[in-house]
Design an enzyme around this catalytic site. Structure first.
Site, PDB file in Angstrom:
ATOM      1  N   THR A  81       0.885  -1.253  -0.033  1.00 54.78           N
ATOM      2  CA  THR A  81      -0.030  -0.001  -0.009  1.00 54.78           C
ATOM      3  C   THR A  81       0.662   1.258  -0.001  1.00 54.78           C
ATOM      4  O   THR A  81       2.081   1.331   0.724  1.00 54.78           O
ATOM      5  CB  THR A  81      -0.903   0.177   1.215  1.00 54.78           C
ATOM      6  OG1 THR A  81      -1.748  -1.005   1.210  1.00 54.78           O
ATOM      7  CG2 THR A  81      -1.698   1.230   1.585  1.00 54.78           C
TER       8      THR A  81
ATOM      9  N   ARG B 294     -13.840  -8.036  -0.990  1.00 55.16           N
ATOM     10  CA  ARG B 294     -12.920  -7.454   0.615  1.00 55.16           C
ATOM     11  C   ARG B 294     -12.535  -6.190   0.396  1.00 55.16           C
ATOM     12  O   ARG B 294     -11.796  -5.662  -0.631  1.00 55.16           O
ATOM     13  CB  ARG B 294     -11.875  -8.640   0.770  1.00 55.16           C
ATOM     14  CG  ARG B 294     -11.140  -8.323   1.924  1.00 55.16           C
ATOM     15  CD  ARG B 294      -9.804  -7.357   1.595  1.00 55.16           C
ATOM     16  NE  ARG B 294      -8.909  -7.219   2.831  1.00 55.16           N
ATOM     17  CZ  ARG B 294      -7.968  -6.449   3.073  1.00 55.16           C
ATOM     18  NH1 ARG B 294      -7.757  -5.815   1.773  1.00 55.16           N
ATOM     19  NH2 ARG B 294      -7.376  -6.378   4.041  1.00 55.16           N
TER      20      ARG B 294
ATOM     21  N   GLY C 127     -10.080  -3.502   2.501  1.00 55.32           N
ATOM     22  CA  GLY C 127      -9.309  -3.299   3.809  1.00 55.32           C
ATOM     23  C   GLY C 127      -9.360  -1.803   4.426  1.00 55.32           C
ATOM     24  O   GLY C 127     -10.449  -1.156   4.157  1.00 55.32           O
ATOM     25  N   ASP C 128      -8.355  -1.383   5.122  1.00 58.48           N
ATOM     26  CA  ASP C 128      -8.491  -0.181   5.937  1.00 58.48           C
ATOM     27  C   ASP C 128      -8.206   1.124   4.992  1.00 58.48           C
ATOM     28  O   ASP C 128      -8.716   2.089   5.362  1.00 58.48           O
ATOM     29  CB  ASP C 128      -7.562  -0.308   7.139  1.00 58.48           C
ATOM     30  CG  ASP C 128      -6.045  -0.209   6.521  1.00 58.48           C
ATOM     31  OD1 ASP C 128      -5.693  -1.094   5.794  1.00 58.48           O
ATOM     32  OD2 ASP C 128      -5.199   0.572   7.016  1.00 58.48           O
TER      33      ASP C 128
ATOM     34  N   THR D  75      -0.454   1.276   6.473  1.00 56.99           N
ATOM     35  CA  THR D  75      -0.324   0.035   5.646  1.00 56.99           C
ATOM     36  C   THR D  75      -0.268  -1.024   6.421  1.00 56.99           C
ATOM     37  O   THR D  75       0.417  -1.008   7.466  1.00 56.99           O
ATOM     38  CB  THR D  75       0.921   0.314   4.620  1.00 56.99           C
ATOM     39  OG1 THR D  75       1.170  -0.866   4.043  1.00 56.99           O
ATOM     40  CG2 THR D  75       2.098   0.519   5.517  1.00 56.99           C
ATOM     41  N   GLY D  76      -0.825  -2.159   5.970  1.00 63.05           N
ATOM     42  CA  GLY D  76      -0.659  -3.452   6.751  1.00 63.05           C
ATOM     43  C   GLY D  76      -1.945  -4.219   6.608  1.00 63.05           C
ATOM     44  O   GLY D  76      -2.514  -4.296   5.631  1.00 63.05           O
TER      45      GLY D  76
ATOM     46  N   GLY E   6      -5.025  -4.995   6.951  1.00 64.93           N
ATOM     47  CA  GLY E   6      -6.106  -4.021   7.197  1.00 64.93           C
ATOM     48  C   GLY E   6      -7.444  -4.279   8.038  1.00 64.93           C
ATOM     49  O   GLY E   6      -7.924  -3.218   8.916  1.00 64.93           O
TER      50      GLY E   6
END
Length: 312
Positions: free
Chosen positions: A179, A207, A209-210, A230-231, A233
């Protein structure tokens, strides 16, 4: 009010290009040089806008577009594939003065999703659009479109095939969450944040994510800070990472570094990994990550620096 005399020394820019198992023995010298050059180019792009007195929102959008266009990162060109072999792109942008925000999820044809997120913020009554509707809005706004093959790269195809053939989980196939994001402080004292991603390899069922979720992976508030994450999510959503960092700074008086470290520790307690970048209206510029490395960089009137590994 910022005076002309110090306007050129106040601005700050911090970027990330993903966090994860990023170690020296996993990265060839050639690839390391490519990534460092890409990070520096992104910093140079945003820095020019800020040094010329431009606003933080323009800077973070332009900076993220550079990273979206680089196939080394999981955003725009080079985004990971869904289980079905599609590109489904997410992005968000937010400015701290009015806390206006725009986000898109699951878009498939906009060359630079971060610009579509900004269009949602400025040219629609909404904050988030998704899927086919977001793609329609993108075309109506006249944003540059790209075919599926533009986003595809051989390495992302390999990662998907590896996941399927070895029956790996989503978080095992490639622990580099590529990300991209940027946070900036401009010479008027305003902050902004932008984040863009392709998600995780092999994601299914739409799906999200964050990254495009305001308050989880992206947030900006002139009363506190701007954050891009980033990671993994799912954990960042549960923690409300970006807003939590800003809330600690605004209501507890934490520094950017203390707030970021505390929230990332809570992410780790939940079982999540990744990192954040933070900038405050007072000029603090920080990052925090609980992984071996994070592609990252900082810039100010004093110059630019980039880093990859945890010991840098």
């Amino acid at each position: 009010m910022t005076t002309a005399a110090n306007a050129q020394t106040d601005w700050k820019l911090v970027i990330h290009g993903g966090a994860g198992v990023i170690e020296r023995d996993r990265l060839s010298p050639e690839k390391e040089r490519e990534i460092r050059a890409a990070l520096d180019q992104a910093l140079a792009t945003g820095s020019k806008i800020l040094a010329d007195g431009g606003d933080a929102l323009d800077a973070v959008e332009a900076t993220v577009k550079v990273l979206e266009n680089d196939p080394n990162f999981n955003a725009g060109r080079g985004a990971v594939f869904t289980y079905e072999g599609r590109s489904e792109l997410d992005a968000a942008i937010m400015e701290g003065e009015t806390r206006k925000a725009g986000a898109v999820a699951g878009v498939s044809a906009t060359k630079n999703p971060i610009s579509l997120a900004r269009a949602v913020m400025e040219d629609s009554p909404h904050v988030m659009l998704s899927g086919d509707g977001a793609d329609i809005f993108s075309r109506e706004q006249g944003l540059e479109q790209a075919p599926p093959e533009y986003f595809a790269t051989p390495e992302r195809r390999r990662q998907l095939e590896e996941m399927k053939s070895n029956k790996l989980s989503w978080f095992d196939v490639d622990m580099k969450y590529g990300t991209v994001g940027a946070v900036a402080l401009d010479s008027e004292g305003h902050v902004a944040a932008a984040t863009s991603t392709g998600g995780i390899t092999g994601k299914r069922w739409g799906r999200i994510g964050d990254s495009p979720i305001i308050g989880a992976g992206t947030y900006a508030d002139d009363r506190a800070c701007a954050v891009s994450a980033t990671g993994a999510g799912e954990f960042f959503i549960r923690e409300g990472v970006a807003h939590e960092i800003c809330a600690r700074m605004r209501m507890k008086g934490d520094t950017a570094e203390v707030a970021a470290d505390a929230v990332m520790a809570e992410v780790a307690e939940l079982g999540g990994t990744g990192g954040v970048i933070v900038v405050s209206p007072q000029g603090e510029a920080a990052w925090s990550f609980n992984t071996p490395g994070m592609y990252r960089g900082k810039a100010s009137a004093e110059g630019r620096t980039v880093a990859i590994f945890g010991d840098e």
